[in-house]
Structure formats: C-alpha cells, structure tokens
Design an enzyme around this catalytic site. Structure first.
Site, PDB file in Angstrom:
ATOM      1  CG  ASP A 331       2.718  14.544   6.775  1.00 36.27           C
ATOM      2  OD1 ASP A 331       2.415  13.642   5.971  1.00 36.27           O
ATOM      3  OD2 ASP A 331       3.534  15.448   6.507  1.00 36.27           O
ATOM      4  CB  CYS A 358       2.479  10.214   0.552  1.00 37.83           C
ATOM      5  SG  CYS A 358       3.210   9.010   1.664  1.00 37.83           S
TER       6      CYS A 358
END
Length: 404
Positions: A331, A358
């Site tokens: 992540d 993201c």
C-alpha cells in the site's frame, strides 16, 4: 518533412472549444488550432468558452468560463465553493455521480493502455454517499484568521465556512465560525470512536504540527480489531475505507494457516491485523513501514503478538532482508512502489501479491514492472473512496505468470 502548426495561446485568452475526453488528474482535454489544453470543470462532449490559466511547450491549462452546450450529466454543485474561483478540493461536483465513476473507470483504462500496454475495464464501485464521508482534512487560515482551503494550483486561500464532504462530527462549520490565529496550517481528524484531534503549525515556515485540541493518539475500530493511531500517522480519510479495503485485500490474498505475510508500507497495521486469525499462530506477518510514528503505533497495536514483526525504515532497503513470503501486500504512497521494490517482491516468490493504489498511473507502471518480473494481473477492483473528486482507490491481485 512537414510539421503541424500549433497556435500559441496566452494566459487570460478566452476561446471556444469542444471537450474531448477525461485526463488523469481531474482535467479534460480540448484542442484549439493544434494546441492541447487541459480544462477544469468540463465534461466530455460539451462546447465551452474557456480561459487560459497557464501555458507550456506541450500543453496549456484552462478553466471553463461558460458552458455553451451542456452535457446531460452536468448538475448543480452542492457546495457553493465548488467553482473556478473557489476551493480547489472538489473538481467533480458539477458531474452526476454515475458519470463521475464512469470517468474514473475511463482514466484507469487509459492509464493501463498507455503505460502498462494492457486492455482493461474496471467498474469503479460506489461505497457511500457523495457528501459527509471525509474524516481528515488539511486546512489553512488567511492572515486575518479565516479558515479555508487553497484554490486549485494556487497559494490563494479561499475562506470556507462549510465543507460538505467532511463528516458532520468534525464540526468544521463551528471551527470556521470561531476563527483561528492567522497564517496557520490546521489538520483536523476524527476517529470512528468520536475523538476529534486538531493540530496546528505556522503556514509560513516548515515548523512541525503540534496537537492543540483533542488526543494525540486516537482510537479506531475496524471489524473486531482496534487501533491506536497518532496524529502524524497515516489513516484512510474515507469513513468506510478501512473496512472496504481490508475486505478487498483479504478477498484477493486468500490467506492460509501458516502463511508468511509481508505487509509493505504497512502503516499502523490495518491489513496486518486482518490476517492474524487466518494465518494462525504458525503464520507470521512482517510490517515494513518508513514512518517512525506509524511503527510506534503498530508496536502498541500488536503488543503481545509474537508472530507480528515490525520493521522501521525505507521499504526498498529493508525488503532485501527477506528471503521468502507467501503473500505480499503493498500500500505505497501516491508515487507507487517502483522498479526496485517490485523486483524484490518477485524474488520472494509469493503465490499472491495484493497491491493497494491511490494513483492508477503508478499502479499501471508497477503492473508493467511486475509483468517483467514474472507476475500477471489476475483481477482488479476500484472504489469511489473520494467522491466529488477525481481520485480513485484500486486493489489489484497479481499471481505468477503462466508459462505457455
């Protein structure tokens, strides 16, 4: 050889264009006499009058001044500050919610086609309503102490007395009415147990943020797991993101008893905690995280868990210390993991790599690196965890490539 002539545009120039397609970053592409323009507050297919806001050798930027022919997906923004001269936070409020998600899907498709050379279509899944979802924000104050946010691509502060995407429990309007000391950076967060924290610093220098109201360490619950998260540690901003992303990671990881899980950029341990009941006492989780604040939180969150190991430092450096993993979860920050980290992940020969991203451009780039290292994209989901903005959160599953 012949070259296509391209007109030179000037800042402040107003022209009429037809909007072509969405571009990564919340802009929309238009062309004028050979010049490429990235336009804000538009929708594909619209005819608009635009004003040039900046120029460059390869592209220009502009804002919509007037919509001549509107898209059927154009709506009235629910926030009165969402316009070309207003707050720069929400760039999609003028677009219907289904079209927002379709446009984000288009961005994923375009980025993967251009960067990873992969044809992919991914539905961006609705998670919750478009307003009242954000639990963390970074605000600023004017010299006079008015609370607000920066204008897009500017250091101009727009006083804002009501932010519609923030959860009501943050009581932002109350803070705006109260006012604050001038020239301040202000970070406001609220946990899902109701603890609000406010940290402030001088906006004119690099002074560190200091908690001025509320606890420095807040408490969160996700499913059956509890977490302590200090003010300087990362936590997802959407109120439902921790649950949604944890579920997606577990769906793709398919953890087994005895698995060795490597949790890269693992923060305070959100994903790590979800694996413990699945891998049992014979399994283990190694959290690798660069933030000392986050790993301090993780140490408290996993106090007494002998099969959780926490490593503080640069992921690219620390990953070289591992020799094997069954499952790897990444992540990374917006810029992605990068070539070296991806190469080391592949060397550990995990059966599954789960990548939380993201930024679809960074994910597409790292997908190419994974393919070169012997891992193929098996499945991908995308979530609308930032409604009213162009941002997207994706979770991708990679497995060893099949040898034909």
């Amino acid at each position: 050889m012949s070259s296509t002539k391209r007109t030179t545009l000037a800042v402040g120039q107003k022209i009429r264009v037809t909007i072509e397609k969405v571009a990564h970053g919340g802009h929309f592409i238009a062309r004028f006499e050979g010049a490429v323009i990235f336009v804000r507050h538009a929708i594909p297919g619209e005819e608009c009058d635009i004003e040039i806001t900046s120029t460059g050798s390869s592209f220009n930027r502009a804002d919509v001044v007037e919509v001549i022919t509107a898209s059927g997906d154009r709506v009235s923004a629910p926030c009165r500050f969402a316009h070309r001269s207003g707050c720069g936070g929400c760039d999609f409020q003028h677009i219907s919610l289904p079209r927002q998600r379709n446009l984000k899907s288009d961005v994923i498709t375009e980025q993967f086609a251009r960067i990873a050379k992969i044809d992919i279509e991914v539905e961006v899944e609705e998670v919750a309503g478009p307003l009242g979802w954000r639990t963390r924000c970074s605000a600023v104050t004017t010299k006079a102490g008015a609370l607000g946010f920066y204008q897009a691509r500017s250091h101009t502060i727009i006083p804002v007395d009501d932010c519609r995407i923030l959860v009501p429990e943050m009581r932002y309007s109350e803070l705006a009415q109260r006012g604050a000391k001038g020239d301040q950076r202000i970070e406001i967060s609220i946990s899902n147990t109701g603890e609000r924290t406010i940290a402030t610093a001088n906006s004119r220098d690099e002074s560190p943020l200091r908690v001025s109201d509320g606890p420095d360490i807040a408490h969160y619950t996700v499913g059956e797991n509890s977490f302590e998260v200090s003010q300087k540690s990362f936590w997802q901003s959407h109120k439902d993101a921790p649950r949604v992303l944890t579920d997606a990671v577990l769906q793709y990881a398919k953890a087994r008893e005895g698995d060795r899980v490597l949790d890269l950029y693992g923060g305070v341990g959100l994903f790590a905690a979800s694996f413990l009941s699945l891998i049992g006492e014979t399994g283990s989780v190694d959290i690798v995280e660069g933030s000392k604040n986050a790993t301090a939180d993780a140490s408290r969150n996993f106090d007494g868990k002998s099969n959780v190991h926490i490593h503080t430092g640069d992921v690219a450096r620390l990953i070289t210390r591992f020799s094997q993993a069954d499952v790897i979860v990444l992540d990374p920050p917006r810029e992605g993991a990068g070539k070296d980290v991806i190469a080391h992940c592949a060397q550990l020969k995990p059966r599954t790599i789960v990548y939380v991203a993201c930024d679809p451009a960074a994910l597409a780039r790292d997908t190419g690196y994974l393919r070169d290292a012997g891992y193929q994209l098996e499945s991908m989901r995308a979530f609308d965890l930032f409604p009213m903005t162009h941002h997207i959160e994706s979770v991708a599953k990679f497995v060893p490539s099949k040898v034909s």
